[in-house]
Design a protein around this motif. Structure first.
Motif, PDB file in Angstrom:
ATOM      1  N   ASP A 180       0.968  -1.168  -0.027  1.00 27.46           N
ATOM      2  CA  ASP A 180       0.178  -0.040  -0.311  1.00 27.46           C
ATOM      3  C   ASP A 180       0.845   1.199   0.071  1.00 27.46           C
ATOM      4  OD1 ASP A 180      -2.469   1.381   0.136  1.00 27.46           O
ATOM      5  OD2 ASP A 180      -2.916   0.692   2.111  1.00 27.46           O
ATOM      6  N   ASP A 181       0.485   2.489  -0.371  1.00 26.99           N
ATOM      7  CA  ASP A 181       1.007   3.858  -0.503  1.00 26.99           C
ATOM      8  C   ASP A 181       2.407   3.463  -1.170  1.00 26.99           C
ATOM      9  OD1 ASP A 181      -1.035   4.212   0.872  1.00 26.99           O
ATOM     10  OD2 ASP A 181      -0.090   4.428   2.874  1.00 26.99           O
ATOM     11  N   GLU A 237      -4.074   4.715  -6.718  1.00 27.16           N
ATOM     12  CA  GLU A 237      -4.893   5.363  -5.506  1.00 27.16           C
ATOM     13  C   GLU A 237      -5.364   6.613  -5.857  1.00 27.16           C
ATOM     14  OE1 GLU A 237      -2.350   3.907  -1.888  1.00 27.16           O
ATOM     15  OE2 GLU A 237      -4.372   3.676  -1.437  1.00 27.16           O
TER      16      GLU A 237
HETATM   17 MG    MG Z   1      -2.938   3.508   0.474  1.00 29.00          MG
END
Ligand code: MG
Ligand code: C2E
Ligand code: MG
Ligand code: MG
Length: 282
Positions: A180-181, A237
């Motif tokens: 993630d990220d 995202e």
């Molecule tokens: Mg994220």
């Protein structure tokens, strides 16, 4: 006089520090109660396949509506839960609740739908995560291949043998693992060598200005081609406009998530809008 003023300022600072500490303790106590009473809830945000616009999955996002304080964002209560150890029971509740919801959707005829759940570093450090994921799979009966676990760099920072072992054991359960990220950490790239992840999620801070900022555009393009050449799925995202979606499609990004497609939604709203489309009018 200066001394007296300084002292007064010090006392003031101490008083407000105490106030902040007290406020934090109170918030922690409320969160503890909210977890015990199952007063948290989950929203689900669609994950979209860019080439077709189809919803292929959802990400579960935790919500806390405190009766007195109103909605408290996860950016506030997740770190609080991590610091206080409450993340263990919160994380267990999230896994159990989200997988049971997914199983109901599967049973309603949407057997392909994927579910992504965020895991925090603390769940890893205490070694409870494997047990919790096994429990959620068993209780819900969900096909492990439909579950994806999202990890941030904070998990991987402690990339000792213990963490690597846990990642391997999770993989052996048949679930997918994503970063993630991606791009916000200090050594995102190093993790790609240490472990075979299934998906990279490009952080929204790079996606936001992909049209106007040539540096961000170069980074996004680079991450996409890196992911594709490593044989990984890649998701952008924070996609807020059609022009960004279009640019990502052009860059061969596989998946996207963002307000342009849908905000995180209560499960009944998601089902109504995405799983039970009204019959086409004649
Ligand atoms: Mg994220
Ligand atoms: P995340 O996992 O990176 O989740 C994506 C965040 O971006 C969510 O914020 C989502 O609402 C937001 N978002 C989605 N599309 C857009 C968009 O187009 N524009 C903008 N500006 N934002 C968008 P949210 O729900 O506030 O969650 C924040 C973070 O809190 C999550 O970031 C995740 O790290 C953490 N979190 C949330 N739920 C859980 C949970 O159940 N467990 C754990 N460990 N962490 C969670
Ligand atoms: Mg996430
Ligand atoms: Mg984030």
């Amino acid at each position: 006089a200066a001394k007296r003023e300084g002292r007064a300022a010090y006392q003031f600072a101490t008083a407000s520090m105490n106030e902040a500490a007290l406020e934090r303790l109170q918030l922690e106590a409320s969160l503890r109660l909210a977890i015990e009473r199952e007063a948290l809830r989950l929203e689900y945000q669609p994950l979209i396949e860019l080439a077709t616009g189809r919803m292929v999955g959802v990400e579960a996002l935790c919500r806390w509506d405190d009766p007195e304080r109103g909605a408290i964002p996860p950016g506030v209560f997740i770190p609080l839960a991590e610091d206080s150890g409450l993340i263990e029971s919160l994380g267990r509740w999230v896994l159990l609740t989200a997988t049971q919801q997914l199983q109901r959707w599967h049973e309603a005829g949407h057997g392909d739908l994927m579910l992504a759940v965020n895991l925090s570093a603390r769940q890893f450090q205490r070694g409870v995560v494997l047990e919790q994921v096994e429990e959620a799979l068993m209780v819900s009966g969900v096909n492990p291949a439909r579950l994806e676990l999202e990890l941030t760099e904070s998990v991987l920072l402690h990339d000792g043998e213990a963490v690597m072992n846990t990642l391997r054991q999770l993989k052996a359960l048949g679930v997918a693992l994503s970063i993630d990220d991606f791009g916000t950490g200090y050594s995102s790239f190093a993790y790609l060598r240490r472990f075979k992840f299934d998906k990279i999620k490009i952080d929204q801070s790079f996606v936001r200005d992909v049209i106007d900022d040539p540096e961000d555009a170069a980074i996004v393009r680079g991450i996409i081609s890196l992911a594709l050449s490593l044989g990984l799925h890649v998701l952008a995202e924070g996609v807020e406009t059609e022009s960004i979606a279009q640019r990502l499609r052009h860059l061969k990004c596989t998946y996207a998530q963002g307000y342009h497609f849908a905000r995180p939604l209560r499960p009944e709203v998601l089902a109504e809008r995405f799983l039970n489309p009204p019959p086409a009018s004649a």
